[in-house]
Design an enzyme around this catalytic site. Structure first.
Site, PDB file in Angstrom:
ATOM      1  N   LYS A 162     -24.501  35.529 -66.065  1.00 40.64           N
ATOM      2  CA  LYS A 162     -24.123  34.150 -65.722  1.00 40.64           C
ATOM      3  C   LYS A 162     -24.383  33.185 -66.897  1.00 40.64           C
ATOM      4  O   LYS A 162     -25.096  33.531 -67.849  1.00 40.64           O
ATOM      5  CB  LYS A 162     -24.912  33.722 -64.480  1.00 40.64           C
ATOM      6  CG  LYS A 162     -24.512  34.459 -63.200  1.00 40.64           C
ATOM      7  CD  LYS A 162     -25.322  33.910 -62.026  1.00 40.64           C
ATOM      8  CE  LYS A 162     -24.906  34.513 -60.698  1.00 40.64           C
ATOM      9  NZ  LYS A 162     -25.726  33.944 -59.585  1.00 40.64           N
ATOM     10  N   TYR A 194     -16.263  33.133 -55.073  1.00 42.03           N
ATOM     11  CA  TYR A 194     -17.402  32.931 -54.170  1.00 42.03           C
ATOM     12  C   TYR A 194     -16.969  32.440 -52.781  1.00 42.03           C
ATOM     13  O   TYR A 194     -17.779  31.838 -52.072  1.00 42.03           O
ATOM     14  CB  TYR A 194     -18.394  31.933 -54.778  1.00 42.03           C
ATOM     15  CG  TYR A 194     -19.435  32.551 -55.696  1.00 42.03           C
ATOM     16  CD1 TYR A 194     -20.208  33.650 -55.300  1.00 42.03           C
ATOM     17  CD2 TYR A 194     -19.707  32.005 -56.955  1.00 42.03           C
ATOM     18  CE1 TYR A 194     -21.187  34.198 -56.119  1.00 42.03           C
ATOM     19  CE2 TYR A 194     -20.688  32.548 -57.785  1.00 42.03           C
ATOM     20  CZ  TYR A 194     -21.423  33.636 -57.355  1.00 42.03           C
ATOM     21  OH  TYR A 194     -22.402  34.167 -58.169  1.00 42.03           O
ATOM     22  N   PHE A 204     -24.747  25.084 -50.874  1.00 47.43           N
ATOM     23  CA  PHE A 204     -24.818  25.210 -52.333  1.00 47.43           C
ATOM     24  C   PHE A 204     -23.478  25.606 -52.966  1.00 47.43           C
ATOM     25  O   PHE A 204     -23.390  25.764 -54.180  1.00 47.43           O
ATOM     26  CB  PHE A 204     -25.920  26.202 -52.734  1.00 47.43           C
ATOM     27  CG  PHE A 204     -25.781  27.587 -52.147  1.00 47.43           C
ATOM     28  CD1 PHE A 204     -24.946  28.537 -52.726  1.00 47.43           C
ATOM     29  CD2 PHE A 204     -26.511  27.949 -51.012  1.00 47.43           C
ATOM     30  CE1 PHE A 204     -24.816  29.815 -52.187  1.00 47.43           C
ATOM     31  CE2 PHE A 204     -26.387  29.226 -50.460  1.00 47.43           C
ATOM     32  CZ  PHE A 204     -25.534  30.162 -51.050  1.00 47.43           C
ATOM     33  N   ARG A 246     -28.322  46.196 -57.503  1.00 50.55           N
ATOM     34  CA  ARG A 246     -29.022  45.154 -56.730  1.00 50.55           C
ATOM     35  C   ARG A 246     -30.537  45.293 -56.935  1.00 50.55           C
ATOM     36  O   ARG A 246     -31.243  44.299 -57.046  1.00 50.55           O
ATOM     37  CB  ARG A 246     -28.688  45.263 -55.230  1.00 50.55           C
ATOM     38  CG  ARG A 246     -27.230  45.003 -54.856  1.00 50.55           C
ATOM     39  CD  ARG A 246     -26.773  43.590 -55.040  1.00 50.55           C
ATOM     40  NE  ARG A 246     -27.588  42.629 -54.336  1.00 50.55           N
ATOM     41  CZ  ARG A 246     -27.285  41.333 -54.202  1.00 50.55           C
ATOM     42  NH1 ARG A 246     -26.160  40.843 -54.737  1.00 50.55           N
ATOM     43  NH2 ARG A 246     -28.078  40.508 -53.566  1.00 50.55           N
ATOM     44  N   THR A 272     -32.631  37.318 -55.065  1.00 54.16           N
ATOM     45  CA  THR A 272     -31.824  36.154 -55.460  1.00 54.16           C
ATOM     46  C   THR A 272     -32.679  35.070 -56.106  1.00 54.16           C
ATOM     47  O   THR A 272     -32.304  34.485 -57.121  1.00 54.16           O
ATOM     48  CB  THR A 272     -31.109  35.582 -54.210  1.00 54.16           C
ATOM     49  OG1 THR A 272     -30.359  36.642 -53.598  1.00 54.16           O
ATOM     50  CG2 THR A 272     -30.182  34.447 -54.579  1.00 54.16           C
ATOM     51  N   ARG A 314     -33.882  39.537 -62.854  1.00 52.36           N
ATOM     52  CA  ARG A 314     -34.113  38.145 -62.434  1.00 52.36           C
ATOM     53  C   ARG A 314     -35.569  37.728 -62.618  1.00 52.36           C
ATOM     54  O   ARG A 314     -35.855  36.567 -62.912  1.00 52.36           O
ATOM     55  CB  ARG A 314     -33.645  37.969 -60.991  1.00 52.36           C
ATOM     56  CG  ARG A 314     -32.115  37.875 -60.906  1.00 52.36           C
ATOM     57  CD  ARG A 314     -31.611  37.965 -59.493  1.00 52.36           C
ATOM     58  NE  ARG A 314     -30.218  37.524 -59.375  1.00 52.36           N
ATOM     59  CZ  ARG A 314     -29.487  37.674 -58.282  1.00 52.36           C
ATOM     60  NH1 ARG A 314     -30.009  38.274 -57.210  1.00 52.36           N
ATOM     61  NH2 ARG A 314     -28.245  37.246 -58.238  1.00 52.36           N
ATOM     62  N   ASN A 325     -29.968  32.218 -61.873  1.00 55.21           N
ATOM     63  CA  ASN A 325     -30.690  33.493 -61.744  1.00 55.21           C
ATOM     64  C   ASN A 325     -30.080  34.620 -62.596  1.00 55.21           C
ATOM     65  O   ASN A 325     -30.284  35.792 -62.338  1.00 55.21           O
ATOM     66  CB  ASN A 325     -30.831  33.888 -60.273  1.00 55.21           C
ATOM     67  CG  ASN A 325     -29.487  34.025 -59.576  1.00 55.21           C
ATOM     68  OD1 ASN A 325     -28.445  33.970 -60.214  1.00 55.21           O
ATOM     69  ND2 ASN A 325     -29.518  34.219 -58.281  1.00 55.21           N
ATOM     70  N   HIS A 345     -25.097  38.305 -61.532  1.00 58.54           N
ATOM     71  CA  HIS A 345     -24.468  38.569 -60.239  1.00 58.54           C
ATOM     72  C   HIS A 345     -24.255  40.070 -60.112  1.00 58.54           C
ATOM     73  O   HIS A 345     -23.980  40.742 -61.114  1.00 58.54           O
ATOM     74  CB  HIS A 345     -23.097  37.875 -60.145  1.00 58.54           C
ATOM     75  CG  HIS A 345     -22.274  38.369 -58.982  1.00 58.54           C
ATOM     76  ND1 HIS A 345     -22.400  37.844 -57.722  1.00 58.54           N
ATOM     77  CD2 HIS A 345     -21.353  39.378 -58.892  1.00 58.54           C
ATOM     78  CE1 HIS A 345     -21.577  38.508 -56.901  1.00 58.54           C
ATOM     79  NE2 HIS A 345     -20.935  39.445 -57.594  1.00 58.54           N
ATOM     80  N   GLU A 383     -14.197  42.548 -56.178  1.00 55.56           N
ATOM     81  CA  GLU A 383     -14.684  41.798 -57.348  1.00 55.56           C
ATOM     82  C   GLU A 383     -14.212  42.435 -58.662  1.00 55.56           C
ATOM     83  O   GLU A 383     -13.906  41.722 -59.618  1.00 55.56           O
ATOM     84  CB  GLU A 383     -16.213  41.703 -57.288  1.00 55.56           C
ATOM     85  CG  GLU A 383     -16.673  40.827 -56.118  1.00 55.56           C
ATOM     86  CD  GLU A 383     -18.184  40.689 -56.013  1.00 55.56           C
ATOM     87  OE1 GLU A 383     -18.918  41.334 -56.796  1.00 55.56           O
ATOM     88  OE2 GLU A 383     -18.640  39.916 -55.141  1.00 55.56           O
TER      89      GLU A 383
HETATM   90  N1  UDP Z   1     -27.564  30.363 -54.548  1.00 57.36           N
HETATM   91  C1  UDP Z   1     -28.024  29.070 -54.708  1.00 57.36           C
HETATM   92  N2  UDP Z   1     -28.848  28.554 -53.739  1.00 57.36           N
HETATM   93  C2  UDP Z   1     -29.226  29.260 -52.649  1.00 57.36           C
HETATM   94  C3  UDP Z   1     -28.762  30.574 -52.502  1.00 57.36           C
HETATM   95  C4  UDP Z   1     -27.925  31.093 -53.467  1.00 57.36           C
HETATM   96  O1  UDP Z   1     -27.702  28.404 -55.682  1.00 57.36           O
HETATM   97  O2  UDP Z   1     -29.980  28.742 -51.813  1.00 57.36           O
HETATM   98  C5  UDP Z   1     -26.681  30.922 -55.579  1.00 57.36           C
HETATM   99  C6  UDP Z   1     -27.376  31.940 -56.461  1.00 57.36           C
HETATM  100  O3  UDP Z   1     -26.935  31.746 -57.798  1.00 57.36           O
HETATM  101  C7  UDP Z   1     -26.892  33.263 -55.922  1.00 57.36           C
HETATM  102  C8  UDP Z   1     -25.473  32.901 -55.462  1.00 57.36           C
HETATM  103  O4  UDP Z   1     -25.582  31.588 -54.955  1.00 57.36           O
HETATM  104  O5  UDP Z   1     -26.941  34.268 -56.909  1.00 57.36           O
HETATM  105  C9  UDP Z   1     -24.890  33.789 -54.399  1.00 57.36           C
HETATM  106  O6  UDP Z   1     -25.787  33.855 -53.323  1.00 57.36           O
HETATM  107  P1  UDP Z   1     -26.142  35.240 -52.632  1.00 57.36           P
HETATM  108  O7  UDP Z   1     -26.903  34.933 -51.393  1.00 57.36           O
HETATM  109  O8  UDP Z   1     -24.894  36.056 -52.509  1.00 57.36           O
HETATM  110  O9  UDP Z   1     -27.163  35.921 -53.672  1.00 57.36           O
HETATM  111  P2  UDP Z   1     -26.999  37.165 -54.635  1.00 57.36           P
HETATM  112  O10 UDP Z   1     -26.067  38.131 -53.977  1.00 57.36           O
HETATM  113  O11 UDP Z   1     -26.454  36.634 -55.939  1.00 57.36           O
HETATM  114  O12 UDP Z   1     -28.396  37.713 -54.792  1.00 57.36           O
HETATM  115 MG    MG Z   2     -24.192  37.879 -53.144  1.00 58.01          MG
END
Ligand code: UDP
Ligand code: MG
Length: 136
Positions: free
Chosen positions: A12, A52, A60, A88, A94, A105, A115, A118, A129
């Protein structure tokens, strides 16, 4: 039985900006991932909104899409046995504050929004994707 999968990874903007692309790729390679394809690009906000879309109703969403389109990103197809779950795990939670030691992360993430990486979260989404960025 072998279960070789492909998953989509994104380095990112916060990580590209701090020149962490090489270190993050090294972590993938050290953990047995093959980088099948990669490219550095910058996307438009409307493309981030499409990518997204599953988060459309989240508070958010707007900031997230503005952020993902705010600077260069590196998108990669990673391949490995059980690549989706393995990526993952290597990424960590996250929120970098909750991420386990040794994860990307934990090492590089700044905050829940910045973070650093992705990763696809299911076989179905990995296909969608990968097609999103690499469909010819
Ligand atoms: N995100 C954020 N605030 C939140 C939760 C998520 O800004 O409270 C952002 C964060 O960058 C995250 C992305 O949204 O990576 C997608 O969220 P997801 O829950 O899918 O997390 P991920 O799969 O990336 O761990
Ligand atoms: Mg996700």
């Amino acid at each position: 039985m072998n279960n070789i999968e492909q998953t989509l990874s994104i380095v990112k903007p916060d990580a590209v900006e701090r020149n962490l692309e090489g270190k993050i790729k090294e972590m993938f390679l050290n953990n047995g991932f093959k980088i099948v394809q990669e490219k550095k690009i910058q996307i438009e906000k409307h493309e981030a909104e499409k990518f997204y879309k599953v988060h459309e109703i989240k508070p958010f969403y707007n900031d997230l899409c503005a952020y993902l389109s705010s600077g260069p990103i590196v998108v990669m197809i990673l391949e490995k046995e059980n690549a989706i779950v393995a990526n993952r795990e290597l990424m960590g939670s996250t929120n970098p504050k909750d991420a386990a030691e040794g994860t990307i992360r934990k090492k590089f993430g700044i905050s829940i929004d910045k973070n650093s990486v992705h990763g696809s979260d299911s076989v179905e989404n990995a296909k969608i994707e990968i097609d999103f960025f690499f469909k010819s």
